[in-house]
Design a protein around this motif. Sequence first.
Motif, PDB file in Angstrom:
ATOM      1  N   ILE A  71      10.632  36.743  31.821  1.00  0.00           N
ATOM      2  CA  ILE A  71      10.684  38.140  32.186  1.00  0.00           C
ATOM      3  C   ILE A  71       9.498  38.919  32.539  1.00  0.00           C
ATOM      4  N   PHE A  72       8.644  39.052  31.402  1.00  0.00           N
ATOM      5  CA  PHE A  72       7.364  39.745  31.283  1.00  0.00           C
ATOM      6  C   PHE A  72       6.729  39.413  32.389  1.00  0.00           C
ATOM      7  N   THR A  73       6.575  37.931  32.632  1.00  0.00           N
ATOM      8  CA  THR A  73       5.781  37.543  33.831  1.00  0.00           C
ATOM      9  C   THR A  73       6.309  37.786  35.246  1.00  0.00           C
ATOM     10  N   TYR A  74       7.394  37.833  35.211  1.00  0.00           N
ATOM     11  CA  TYR A  74       8.272  38.379  36.657  1.00  0.00           C
ATOM     12  C   TYR A  74       7.894  39.746  36.889  1.00  0.00           C
ATOM     13  N   GLN A 106       6.014  41.324  39.954  1.00  0.00           N
ATOM     14  CA  GLN A 106       6.435  42.105  40.917  1.00  0.00           C
ATOM     15  C   GLN A 106       5.800  43.451  41.027  1.00  0.00           C
ATOM     16  N   PHE A 107       5.600  44.159  40.132  1.00  0.00           N
ATOM     17  CA  PHE A 107       5.041  45.354  40.074  1.00  0.00           C
ATOM     18  C   PHE A 107       3.609  45.528  40.451  1.00  0.00           C
ATOM     19  N   SER A 108       2.897  44.511  40.309  1.00  0.00           N
ATOM     20  CA  SER A 108       1.311  44.278  40.762  1.00  0.00           C
ATOM     21  C   SER A 108       1.394  43.904  42.040  1.00  0.00           C
ATOM     22  N   ALA A 109       2.380  43.335  42.546  1.00  0.00           N
ATOM     23  CA  ALA A 109       2.353  42.888  44.176  1.00  0.00           C
ATOM     24  C   ALA A 109       1.752  43.949  45.126  1.00  0.00           C
ATOM     25  N   ASN A 110       1.045  43.187  46.286  1.00  0.00           N
ATOM     26  CA  ASN A 110       0.497  44.062  47.187  1.00  0.00           C
ATOM     27  C   ASN A 110       1.649  44.022  48.292  1.00  0.00           C
ATOM     28  N   LYS A 164      10.747  30.785  40.268  1.00  0.00           N
ATOM     29  CA  LYS A 164       9.393  30.459  39.550  1.00  0.00           C
ATOM     30  C   LYS A 164       9.464  30.948  38.075  1.00  0.00           C
ATOM     31  N   PRO A 165      10.241  32.037  37.633  1.00  0.00           N
ATOM     32  CA  PRO A 165      10.122  32.438  36.387  1.00  0.00           C
ATOM     33  C   PRO A 165      11.172  31.508  35.567  1.00  0.00           C
ATOM     34  N   PHE A 166      12.090  31.124  36.265  1.00  0.00           N
ATOM     35  CA  PHE A 166      13.150  30.293  35.582  1.00  0.00           C
ATOM     36  C   PHE A 166      12.626  29.020  35.375  1.00  0.00           C
TER      37      PHE A 166
END
Length: 387
Positions: free
Chosen positions: A262-265, A269-273, A305-307
């Motif tokens: 979840i941390f990676t996800y 998502q919040f860093s995505a452009n 992907k995170p799964f």
Amino acid sequence: MVITKQPVRLLLAAFVGLLSVVAMANPTTDSTQVKVDTAHVAVEAAHAEAGHEVKALTPEEEKKEKVTAFIEHHLQDSHDFTFFSDEKEGKHYGFSLPVILLDNGLKVFSSSKFNHGEAVAEVDGSFYKLYHGKIYKTDAAGTITYDEHHHPTNAKPLDFSITKNVFSLLIVSIMLLFMFTSLAKSYKKGPIPTGFGRILEPLIIFIRDEVAIPNIGEKKYRKFMGYLLTVFFLIWLLNLLGMTPLGINVTGNIAVTVCLAIFTYVITQFSANKDYWGHIFWMPGVPVPMKIILAPIEVLGTLTKPFALLIRLFANITAGHVVIMSLIAMIFVGKNLASDMPISIGLTLFISVIELLVAFLQAFIFTMLSSLFIGMAVQDHHHDDHH
């Protein structure tokens, strides 16, 4: 930076809280655990409570059932540490951990009150029973009620106990804090680190040069180095700790791997452009009808992907523990001790050496894939005019 001073303060607060809880629970007076049921007795009791006919077990079946129960217990989290057991005396040697319950107020006591699930713990007039690793509210007799599927229907208080996994996570977090603050201080003395920092520096450079920069890019990698280093060393140390005789299986606990994924996800998502989101919801160079079809598939892809991350880590570490425990069990289940013991010990040592590699490899793979997913989200996409 992903990691700031705030998590450090929280970690220090958690450590101080842990010390106070341990002091309140006074586990030093409970270093020896006594009167523990063997596996077949526990199974027979469960069947009896369910109203099923209890079938007598042969000595061979008893051995196999005990081994199965021991492996399951090793893989699961628990409210105390057990180093070794004396079945003849009916004693388990280890130490208990503090139980913290929120039930009409805060209740803190030592897990030794449960006596490995045999006893009912009374705290401020309330009664609690440890049943299959979970704490239920009950009466003085320890009555557990069941539904038609044989699931307990007793109320459960909010459990914030310091279990084996929580204790291990706190210990590893403190180790990481100490390791990296020591490394940072050593750089103030000169460009070359001293002491334990000499071991850490090559690993940090490896993560930077072989993982972060190739996948995220030289311009944006520094922002995510804190997270990548934390997740790599956290998983690696937890995996190594799981190979000790303490019986810890933190990264084999799916709740832990879910949190890491979840941390990676969230970071991804919040860093995505805008290019990343554009490729998901309105893929360039594709006919409009196909864009409509591909958009939900691409959204689903961000979840798979995170799964894949969490399942890979969970499955590999759990499988390693099961294999090692099963090989050790050959000594107890086998009929010929003289021939079974050398084979069992030899195979166990061989698999343990492989597990040392797997411990590092799984930490590296999780970090590598996390950096890859972050890189896909933050990199700039350049499209040719004919597209």
